[in-house]
Scaffold this motif. Structure first.
Motif, mmCIF file in Angstrom:
data_model
loop_
_atom_site.group_PDB
_atom_site.id
_atom_site.type_symbol
_atom_site.label_atom_id
_atom_site.label_comp_id
_atom_site.label_asym_id
_atom_site.label_seq_id
_atom_site.Cartn_x
_atom_site.Cartn_y
_atom_site.Cartn_z
ATOM 1 N N LEU A 76 0.855 -1.186 0.000
ATOM 2 C CA LEU A 76 0.000 0.000 0.000
ATOM 3 C C LEU A 76 0.889 1.234 0.000
ATOM 4 O O LEU A 76 1.893 1.282 0.728
ATOM 5 C CB LEU A 76 -0.902 0.018 1.225
ATOM 6 N N ALA A 77 0.509 2.226 -0.803
ATOM 7 C CA ALA A 77 1.316 3.446 -0.896
ATOM 8 C C ALA A 77 0.412 4.659 -0.931
ATOM 9 O O ALA A 77 -0.714 4.610 -1.424
ATOM 10 C CB ALA A 77 2.194 3.416 -2.148
ATOM 11 N N THR A 78 0.917 5.769 -0.400
ATOM 12 C CA THR A 78 0.219 7.039 -0.499
ATOM 13 C C THR A 78 1.022 7.976 -1.376
ATOM 14 O O THR A 78 2.258 8.018 -1.306
ATOM 15 C CB THR A 78 0.005 7.687 0.882
ATOM 16 N N ASN A 79 0.336 8.732 -2.211
ATOM 17 C CA ASN A 79 0.985 9.704 -3.074
ATOM 18 C C ASN A 79 1.036 11.090 -2.424
ATOM 19 O O ASN A 79 1.200 12.086 -3.101
ATOM 20 C CB ASN A 79 0.242 9.790 -4.425
ATOM 21 N N THR A 80 0.929 11.170 -1.107
ATOM 22 C CA THR A 80 0.974 12.462 -0.439
ATOM 23 C C THR A 80 2.273 13.204 -0.746
ATOM 24 O O THR A 80 3.336 12.593 -0.890
ATOM 25 C CB THR A 80 0.817 12.299 1.077
ATOM 26 N N SER A 81 2.171 14.523 -0.816
ATOM 27 C CA SER A 81 3.363 15.333 -1.046
ATOM 28 C C SER A 81 3.885 15.957 0.241
ATOM 29 O O SER A 81 4.928 16.626 0.215
ATOM 30 C CB SER A 81 3.049 16.446 -2.057
ATOM 31 N N SER A 82 3.192 15.756 1.377
ATOM 32 C CA SER A 82 3.662 16.390 2.608
ATOM 33 C C SER A 82 3.210 15.716 3.889
ATOM 34 O O SER A 82 3.876 15.842 4.921
ATOM 35 C CB SER A 82 3.201 17.858 2.646
ATOM 36 N N LEU A 83 2.087 14.990 3.883
ATOM 37 C CA LEU A 83 1.539 14.447 5.127
ATOM 38 C C LEU A 83 2.404 13.320 5.680
ATOM 39 O O LEU A 83 3.076 12.608 4.937
ATOM 40 C CB LEU A 83 0.117 13.935 4.886
ATOM 41 N N SER A 84 2.366 13.156 6.980
ATOM 42 C CA SER A 84 3.171 12.131 7.645
ATOM 43 C C SER A 84 2.731 10.729 7.232
ATOM 44 O O SER A 84 1.576 10.342 7.442
ATOM 45 C CB SER A 84 3.059 12.284 9.164
ATOM 46 N N VAL A 85 3.651 9.975 6.680
ATOM 47 C CA VAL A 85 3.375 8.593 6.303
ATOM 48 C C VAL A 85 3.161 7.745 7.557
ATOM 49 O O VAL A 85 2.304 6.863 7.584
ATOM 50 C CB VAL A 85 4.518 8.033 5.438
ATOM 51 N N ALA A 86 3.921 8.034 8.597
ATOM 52 C CA ALA A 86 3.768 7.288 9.850
ATOM 53 C C ALA A 86 2.383 7.489 10.450
ATOM 54 O O ALA A 86 1.762 6.540 10.940
ATOM 55 C CB ALA A 86 4.845 7.717 10.844
ATOM 56 N N GLU A 87 1.888 8.712 10.418
ATOM 57 C CA GLU A 87 0.554 8.971 10.961
ATOM 58 C C GLU A 87 -0.520 8.272 10.132
ATOM 59 O O GLU A 87 -1.477 7.719 10.681
ATOM 60 C CB GLU A 87 0.302 10.472 11.040
ATOM 61 N N LEU A 88 -0.379 8.294 8.813
ATOM 62 C CA LEU A 88 -1.347 7.597 7.965
ATOM 63 C C LEU A 88 -1.314 6.089 8.222
ATOM 64 O O LEU A 88 -2.340 5.417 8.145
ATOM 65 C CB LEU A 88 -1.056 7.879 6.492
ATOM 66 N N SER A 89 -0.141 5.575 8.565
ATOM 67 C CA SER A 89 -0.006 4.128 8.769
ATOM 68 C C SER A 89 -0.753 3.635 9.998
ATOM 69 O O SER A 89 -1.021 2.435 10.130
ATOM 70 C CB SER A 89 1.471 3.740 8.878
ATOM 71 N N THR A 90 -1.103 4.536 10.912
ATOM 72 C CA THR A 90 -1.817 4.107 12.116
ATOM 73 C C THR A 90 -3.221 3.605 11.792
ATOM 74 O O THR A 90 -3.848 2.947 12.621
ATOM 75 C CB THR A 90 -1.916 5.254 13.141
ATOM 76 N N ALA A 91 -3.712 3.913 10.595
ATOM 77 C CA ALA A 91 -5.027 3.412 10.190
ATOM 78 C C ALA A 91 -4.966 1.982 9.676
ATOM 79 O O ALA A 91 -6.008 1.373 9.422
ATOM 80 C CB ALA A 91 -5.608 4.317 9.095
ATOM 81 N N LEU A 92 -3.749 1.436 9.554
ATOM 82 C CA LEU A 92 -3.568 0.128 8.937
ATOM 83 C C LEU A 92 -3.276 -0.950 9.971
ATOM 84 O O LEU A 92 -2.642 -0.700 10.999
ATOM 85 C CB LEU A 92 -2.425 0.184 7.916
ATOM 86 N N ARG A 93 -3.695 -2.155 9.648
ATOM 87 C CA ARG A 93 -3.439 -3.312 10.511
ATOM 88 C C ARG A 93 -2.009 -3.804 10.344
ATOM 89 O O ARG A 93 -1.385 -4.293 11.301
ATOM 90 C CB ARG A 93 -4.434 -4.426 10.164
ATOM 91 N N LEU A 94 -1.456 -3.676 9.115
ATOM 92 C CA LEU A 94 -0.103 -4.133 8.811
ATOM 93 C C LEU A 94 0.705 -2.967 8.242
ATOM 94 O O LEU A 94 0.902 -2.852 7.024
ATOM 95 C CB LEU A 94 -0.147 -5.285 7.793
ATOM 96 N N PRO A 95 1.201 -2.068 9.096
ATOM 97 C CA PRO A 95 1.905 -0.878 8.608
ATOM 98 C C PRO A 95 3.236 -1.177 7.922
ATOM 99 O O PRO A 95 3.762 -0.320 7.215
ATOM 100 C CB PRO A 95 2.117 -0.049 9.880
ATOM 101 N N GLY A 96 3.764 -2.373 8.096
ATOM 102 C CA GLY A 96 5.034 -2.713 7.461
ATOM 103 C C GLY A 96 4.968 -2.729 5.943
ATOM 104 O O GLY A 96 5.989 -2.563 5.272
ATOM 105 N N ARG A 97 3.777 -2.917 5.382
ATOM 106 C CA ARG A 97 3.649 -2.979 3.919
ATOM 107 C C ARG A 97 3.281 -1.628 3.306
ATOM 108 O O ARG A 97 2.849 -1.554 2.161
ATOM 109 C CB ARG A 97 2.591 -4.001 3.540
ATOM 110 N N PHE A 98 3.462 -0.552 4.078
ATOM 111 C CA PHE A 98 3.026 0.778 3.664
ATOM 112 C C PHE A 98 4.204 1.731 3.566
ATOM 113 O O PHE A 98 5.124 1.708 4.388
ATOM 114 C CB PHE A 98 2.019 1.305 4.691
ATOM 115 N N LEU A 99 4.170 2.594 2.534
ATOM 116 C CA LEU A 99 5.186 3.638 2.373
ATOM 117 C C LEU A 99 4.604 4.765 1.536
ATOM 118 O O LEU A 99 3.503 4.671 1.007
ATOM 119 C CB LEU A 99 6.462 3.092 1.729
#
Length: 297
Positions: A129-152
Motif C-alpha cells: 500500500l502506498a500514499t501519493n501524499t506530497s507532505s503528510l506524515s506517512v507514519a501517521e497515515l499508517s496508524t489506520a492500517l493493521r499491517l503498517p510494514g507494507r506501507f510507504l
C-alpha cells in the motif's frame, strides 16, 4: 532500517512492473499514475466513485496516452494500453491479485486514512500500500492500517508520465521488502527514485515550498513581477522553471494546504503569505482555474 543502506546496492533490485495495480482516485495525479503503469504492461484498476467521475478519469488517461503517442513515447498502440485500464466504484471491487495500491486523493489526512484502511481490507496481506501524499506524515497515515510494514509513501510528480522522479518515503514501520518492491516498480516505470525518511514535507516539497513561499512574498512586497522572479531563477540558477510558474502548475490551493501543514509542524518559516491566501479565496488556483500568478489559456 536505514534508507541509505538500501541505496548502496542498486543492482540487488530487479526492475519489474507489477502485474496488477490499483489507483485510488482518478484526478490528474491518479490518472497519470494509472497511465504510467499501464504503459509498462500492468493491469490497472482505478477506484473512483460515481459514473461521471470514472468517465472523467478514463478520459484523462486517454488524453495522456494520446499525448504520449504524439511524442513517440509508447511502444504499442494507444488502444492496447488503454485496454489494460478499468474502473471500479470502491476498493471492495478490486480484482484479486493486486500487487500495489496507490492512494492518490487530495491532501486530506482523514480521507486518505479511511481509503487506505478500506483498501487494506480488500487486498491480500502481501499487497503493498502506498500514499501519493506530497507532505503528510506517512507514519501517521499508517496508524489506520493493521499491517503498517507494507506501507510507504510513493510521491509522484506532475505530470506523472513525463516526470523523471519518484520520492519514496520510508516510515519507521516500513519493511525492507516493501521498499525493495517499490524500488523495483519505480525503476520499471523508467523513473529515478530518491529514498527519504518520513519527515514533514519530505525533501522535495519542503525545499520547493520554501522557495515558492519566498517568491510569493517578493511579489507581495513589490520587489519584482512574477516573470522577473521566475526568469532570475531559470536563467541565473538553471531551474527548469521559476517558482511562481511552478506554483501555478502545482495549484495554489495545493501549495496553501502544504504550507499550512508545514507551518503547523515546522514553524513560522512556512507561514503562508497573505497573497497566497487571497488568491486561493478568489479562486485563482493556477493553470487549472485559468489564472494564478499567470493567465493560462
Amino acid at each position: 532500517m536505514s534508507p541509505q543502506e538500501n541505496r548502496t546496492a542498486p543492482g540487488s533490485v530487479t526492475e519489474s512492473a507489477p502485474e496488477s495495480v490499483a489507483v485510488i482516485g482518478g484526478g490528474r495525479m491518479g490518472a497519470g499514475i494509472a497511465q504510467s503503469f499501464a504503459a509498462v504492461g500492468s493491469q490497472v484498476t482505478v477506484v473512483e466513485s460515481g459514473a461521471e467521475a470514472a468517465a472523467a478519469a478514463l478520459a484523462r488517461v486517454t488524453q495522456g496516452l494520446a499525448r504520449a503517442a504524439e511524442r513517440g513515447k509508447l511502444t504499442e498502440p494507444t488502444e492496447a494500453v488503454l485496454a489494460r485500464v478499468a474502473t471500479v466504484a470502491s476498493a471492495q471491487q478490486l480484482p484479486a491479485g493486486v500487487r500495489l495500491v496507490v492512494e492518490a486523493v487530495p491532501e486530506d489526512a482523514a480521507l486518505k486514512a479511511r481509503l487506505l484502511a478500506a483498501a487494506e481490507q480488500a487486498v491480500a496481506e502481501d499487497t503493498v500500500l502506498a500514499t501519493n501524499t506530497s507532505s503528510l506524515s506517512v507514519a501517521e497515515l499508517s496508524t489506520a492500517l493493521r499491517l503498517p510494514g507494507r506501507f510507504l509513501g510513493m510521491h509522484f510528480f506532475n505530470p506523472v508520465p513525463a516526470s523523471a522522479l519518484v520520492e519514496l518515503i520510508v516510515a519507521p514501520d516500513t519493511s525492507e521488502t516493501t521498499l525493495r518492491s517499490a524500488l523495483a516498480w519505480t525503476r520499471a516505470l523508467g523513473k529515478t527514485d530518491v529514498v527519504v525518511k518520513d519527515s514533514p514535507g519530505f525533501a522535495s516539497s519542503r525545499l520547493g515550498l520554501a522557495l515558492g513561499l519566498e517568491a510569493i512574498r517578493m511579489v507581495e512586497e513589490g520587489v519584482a513581477e512574477p516573470t522577473a522572479i521566475d526568469s532570475a531563477m531559470s536563467l541565473g540558477y538553471k531551474h527548469p522553471m521559476g517558482p511562481l510558474r511552478l506554483t501555478d502548475l502545482v495549484g495554489l490551493d495545493v501549495r496553501l494546504a502544504i504550507a499550512e501543514y508545514l507551518h503547523a509542524t515546522l514553524g513560522e518559516r512556512f507561514a503562508p503569505p497573505a497573497l497566497l491566501r487571497e488568491k486561493v479565496a478568489r479562486g485563482e488556483l493556477g493553470r487549472k482555474s485559468g489564472r494564478g500568478f499567470y493567465a493560462w489559456d
